[in-house]
Design an enzyme around this catalytic site. Structure first.
Site, PDB file in Angstrom:
ATOM      1  CG  ASN A  14      -1.995  -0.965   1.262  1.00 26.22           C
ATOM      2  OD1 ASN A  14      -2.566  -1.267   0.226  1.00 26.22           O
ATOM      3  ND2 ASN A  14      -2.293  -1.507   2.430  1.00 26.22           N
ATOM      4  CG  ASP A 236       3.096  -4.190   9.349  1.00 27.99           C
ATOM      5  OD1 ASP A 236       2.279  -5.038   9.746  1.00 27.99           O
ATOM      6  OD2 ASP A 236       2.769  -3.137   8.768  1.00 27.99           O
TER       7      ASP A 236
END
Length: 288
Positions: A14, A236
């Site tokens: 993204n 993440d």
């Protein structure tokens, strides 16, 4: 025998549209913010970059649009040393986008538009790459049929499946059954309920993490205390670090202990991928 240290990441890329503001707006309220900044992101892309910067051999599998954001993402992931051969480009489709607000305390809110991520299909999976990995990392930002296909291939080949069940959503029982290690935060763990995965790491933000490994007693892993600048992508970074350590043969507790340091380091810099450490940077940070 799978090559030690090989991580295949199947999932999302993204463009992060980031704006900083003193506090989050209330419903219906308008606030002034900083200049808008576009940064490379996406849970899976972040995880791949984090793993590669820590020395892992990483292959990214995903989809972007044929646009400037897609080029930004492919370049950023590749710059970390990750193999992007299997990031497909979709003509006429927008690259996935995340709209992120960061407050004065470094906390964030995120709204994601899937874009090209939603077009990723089982046919895009290079089964040889998945079957040839040591660890396959999955998250919930791409279609479920892709996750199931990847998990089945990995399971059949004896590859460890690491599922980051984020963002919260419906998770098929079959996917959980194919999962070797589950990684979730406290909210996601509550949403999942009785997931049935024997090996799991539950992250707790500033309180570190808890490791559940089969019948062994849960192990609390303390956090590394920092003054956060931006927590975007810290989870993440943690996932990517766990993947590398597991691919190198570490046990779950050792992997989590390494990962809390990586997540803390990431919180000290702005954005996601740009804030991830190399092994040398991490070691210097933890010595300081």
């Amino acid at each position: 025998m799978h090559p030690v240290g090989t991580v295949a990441v199947v999932g999302s890329l993204n463009a992060d549209l980031v704006i900083r503001t003193e506090r989050f707006p209330r419903p219906g309220e308008t606030l002034h913010g900083s200049d808008l900044v576009t940064l490379p992101g996406g849970k899976s892309a972040n995880q791949a970059v984090a793993a590669a910067r820590l020395g892992g051999t990483v292959r990214m599998i995903g989809a972007v649009g044929d646009d400037a954001a897609g080029a930004l993402l492919r370049d950023s992931v590749a710059a970390s040393g990750t193999d992007t051969t299997h990031v497909v480009v979709r003509p006429g489709v927008a690259t996935g986008t995340a709209v992120i607000t960061v407050d004065a305390h470094g906390e964030n809110t995120i709204v994601v538009s899937g874009g090209a991520n939603a077009t990723l299909a089982p046919a895009d999976l290079p089964t040889d790459v998945v079957a040839g990995a040591t660890v396959v990392v999955l998250c919930l930002e791409v279609p479920t049929d892709v996750l199931l296909a990847a998990a089945r291939v990995a399971h059949e080949a004896g590859v460890l499946v690491l599922l980051n069940a984020s963002p919260s959503g419906d998770v098929p029982r079959e996917l959980l059954a194919l999962t070797d290690v589950l990684l979730v935060n406290e909210h996601e763990a509550a949403d999942l309920g009785d997931h049935g995965v024997a090996r799991a790491i539950v992250t707790r933000g500033a309180d570190g993490a808890v490791v559940h490994d089969g019948d062994a007693a849960p192990v609390a892993v303390p956090a590394v205390t920092v003054d956060p600048v931006d927590t975007t992508g810290c989870g993440d970074a943690f996932t990517g670090a766990v993947a590398v350590r597991l691919a190198e043969g570490d046990d779950l507790v050792t992997a989590a202990r390494s990962a809390v340091g990586v997540g803390a380091y990431a919180a000290t810099g702005a954005g996601a991928q740009a804030s991830y450490p190399t092994t040398d940077q991490l070691e210097a940070f933890l010595r300081a």
